[in-house]
Design an enzyme around this catalytic site. Structure first.
Site, mmCIF file in Angstrom:
data_model
loop_
_atom_site.group_PDB
_atom_site.id
_atom_site.type_symbol
_atom_site.label_atom_id
_atom_site.label_comp_id
_atom_site.label_asym_id
_atom_site.label_seq_id
_atom_site.Cartn_x
_atom_site.Cartn_y
_atom_site.Cartn_z
ATOM 1 N N THR A 211 0.849 -1.249 -0.059
ATOM 2 C CA THR A 211 0.001 -0.038 -0.001
ATOM 3 C C THR A 211 0.798 1.154 0.201
ATOM 4 O OG1 THR A 211 0.122 0.050 2.356
ATOM 5 C CG2 THR A 211 -1.727 -1.494 1.552
ATOM 6 N N GLU B 145 -5.556 -4.030 -1.072
ATOM 7 C CA GLU B 145 -5.785 -5.285 0.022
ATOM 8 C C GLU B 145 -6.797 -6.175 -0.804
ATOM 9 O OE1 GLU B 145 -5.557 -2.201 0.695
ATOM 10 O OE2 GLU B 145 -4.644 -2.210 2.890
ATOM 11 N N LYS C 13 -15.923 16.994 9.227
ATOM 12 C CA LYS C 13 -16.739 16.840 10.332
ATOM 13 C C LYS C 13 -17.355 18.296 10.641
ATOM 14 C CE LYS C 13 -14.749 12.671 11.524
ATOM 15 N NZ LYS C 13 -13.485 12.754 10.943
ATOM 16 N N TRP D 242 -21.564 15.125 8.761
ATOM 17 C CA TRP D 242 -20.486 14.764 7.813
ATOM 18 C C TRP D 242 -20.480 15.453 6.504
ATOM 19 C CZ3 TRP D 242 -18.578 9.120 8.382
ATOM 20 C CH2 TRP D 242 -17.992 8.942 9.804
#
Ligand code: ADP
Length: 544
Positions: free
Chosen positions: A185, A333, A442, A447
């Site tokens: 990653t 992943e 936030k 959100w």
């Protein structure tokens, strides 16, 4: 009672042999790193893969050993993709755009004994090689005529290395769960983490890619992965193309809109894949061609993933090329394909606007992959298209653990992996990414999705790229700052941008300020680098 069927293992060598026997004259075309167009076939590639396996065996590469590559999308890289896992070794594809420390970390952490590298990367490795703990051989992926002078020790020329080797190899009968490939990653948080694919996971992922509601690769396709083979296996296309017998077109080191266009046109590409910035470059280039009808080109599908495809990009590509955009989502992943967006039959009569509202979603899970969304306590949230939470995924091509981190448990008790993305899931299984959990803004307990704001802002005609980050706010905790790179020759004002957003987003989402920069920072995989933007604007204060 067990079934009475043959237990043939799912191995990369079977893809190689299938391509060699049944798709032997199917073309593999490369914009060569040395220049010019190179043409070969799966049959030739399979023979050269055998030669590589012989050469590596002589260098004492055994089952379970790691070999790294630092290479573009080329036929030689494809040969490594097939040869290294087929002989039981592990191919670690390293992203050359990483910082030197990350690159060194990966090569050492992977225990690579050999490094294959393209000509382009010789100077980069000359500056780093003395920090590599285990690499004992460097192989430059070129022929004798193009071998550079180099300070690297123990250097071989790829073509010389394989020239005298036999073109047949007895591929070992491995366990299908053996390791085949290793990708890291990009390490936006902490050190890069290694994801170790198995033969089985790669084969099942490739099968899925060949399904019609996925990318649907088949023998009639001409596929051009622009997404690099050092970025999550070019999204699985090299193996899937060899499996399906699709003609493969590899753009090499030339990452320009002009090269992509020429290859699409001259090689008759039907499907191509890449991150949004690639398609912006293509559209910019074709914009310079004047009045040409591009809808007559054979291109049918643009697969966009890696970051969100904005509606303006989808519309532009579809109109310009008369093709379909397939929006896809995944991560290192997940091999990477987790979801692909194909319309359901019941949407056939929808208006263009309604269809676009579906196309911008990241798509539905393919068979084999299961998704759920959960709250911070791990409780599953409703699949109603409204509730949003942490996106969790499980399936046979999803990571179980990170390489050499056996104590780090990355799964919940039902075996789901936490993607770090926040999303919704609707009744039909369409998943929409709201944000990466670390990018969501936030504001006063609510959100705001930076992706949604960016998607709308990039539709403003003078905007080339847009990014939104949260800036600390004394009353609301965080508020959005909109960062714009204008198109060449354009200079929109803050008012132009805010007027454009007006009515297209909820009022309370309106960015508190708009700033203009010349160039967007990108990650090693071509995505907006929000960490750099946060650093650039760390002292920014909204005017009250
Ligand atoms: P990196 O980009 O860090 O090198 P990955 O390729 O594994 O590593 O990135 C995976 C992440 O990219 C996902 O978790 C998600 O946040 C983002 N991503 C991938 N595809 C999409 C998409 N279609 N829309 C929005 N975000 C996406």
């Amino acid at each position: 009672m067990l079934g009475l069927m043959q237990n043939r293992q799912l191995l990369i060598s079977t893809v190689l042999e299938h391509a060699a026997h049944y798709n032997h004259d199917c073309e593999v075309v490369t914009k060569a790193v040395e220049g010019g167009i190179h043409r070969t076939s799966y049959g030739e590639i399979a023979k050269r893969a055998a030669k590589i396996a012989h050469a590596l065996t002589k260098m004492d590469i055994k089952i379970g050993d790691c070999v790294s590559s630092l290479a573009w999308n080329t036929y030689r890289h494809l040969e490594l993709y097939l040869a290294v896992p087929s002989m039981g070794a592990i191919l670690n594809t390293v992203n050359p755009r990483l910082f030197p420390e990350q690159l060194t970390y990966i090569i050492n952490h992977s225990d690579a004994k050999i490094l294959f590298l393209d000509l382009t990367f010789v100077p980069q490795i000359e500056a780093l090689y003395d920090q590599f703990s285990q690499v004992k051989q460097f192989i430059i992926m070129t022929d004798a005529a193009h071998m550079p002078k180099t300070t690297l020790p123990n250097v071989l020329c790829y073509e010389d290395m394989i020239a005298e080797e036999p073109d047949h190899f007895d591929w070992p009968e491995l366990d299908e769960n053996s390791a085949a490939g290793l990708c890291y990653t990009s390490g936006t948080t902490g050190e890069p983490k290694g994801v170790l694919y198995s033969h089985r996971s790669n084969i099942l992922h490739s099968y899925s890619i060949c399904c019609k509601d996925n990318i649907g690769l088949c023998g009639n396709d001409v596929v051009m992965p622009v997404v690099p083979m050092f970025h999550v296996n070019a999204w699985g296309t090299p193996y899937a193309a060899a499996m399906a017998g699709s003609k493969l077109v590899l753009p090499g080191a030339d990452m320009t809109g002009e090269n992509f266009y020429n290859l699409i046109k001259n090689e008759g590409c039907t499907v191509t894949l890449g991150v949004p910035t690639i398609w912006l470059a293509l559209l910019q280039y074709v914009g310079t061609l004047g009045e040409v009808d591009l809808s007559t080109l054979p291109i049918e599908r643009f697969v966009i993933g890696g970051s969100a495809a904005a509606p303006s990009l989808i519309e532009n590509l579809e109109k310009t090329f008369g093709a379909s955009v397939l929006h896809a989502w995944g991560m290192t992943e997940t091999s990477p394909l987790g979801t692909v967006n194909r319309p359901l039959r019941k949407y056939g009569n929808f208006s263009e606007k309604e269809k676009m509202a579906i196309k911008v979603k990241q798509g539905r899970p393919q068979f084999g992959v299961e998704l759920k969304i959960v709250d911070d306590d791990g409780n599953e949230l409703p699949r109603d298209g409204k509730a949003f939470g942490r996106l969790m995924i499980r399936g046979p091509w999803v990571a179980n653990a990170y390489f050499k981190q056996p104590d780090l448990n990355i799964l919940d008790k039902e075996g789901y992996f936490d993607t770090g993305d926040v999303s919704t899931l609707d009744q039909d299984g369409y998943m929409t990414i709201v944000d990466r959990s670390k990018d969501v803004i936030k504001s006063g307990g609510e959100w705001i999705s930076s992706i949604d704001l960016e998607n709308v802002a990039t539709g403003q005609p003078d905007v080339a790229e847009a990014a939104v980050i949260g800036i600390a706010h004394p009353k609301w905790q965080e508020r959005p700052l909109l960062i714009i790179v204008p198109k060449d020759g354009k200079s929109p004002t803050k008012e132009d941008i805010l007027n454009y957003l007006d009515g297209k987003i909820a009022k309370w989402w309106t960015p508190d300020d708009v700033v203009f920069i010349d160039k967007m920072p990108h990650t090693a995989t071509g995505k907006t680098q929000k960490r750099d933007l946060r650093e650039m604007f760390k002292d920014f204060k909204f005017k009250s």
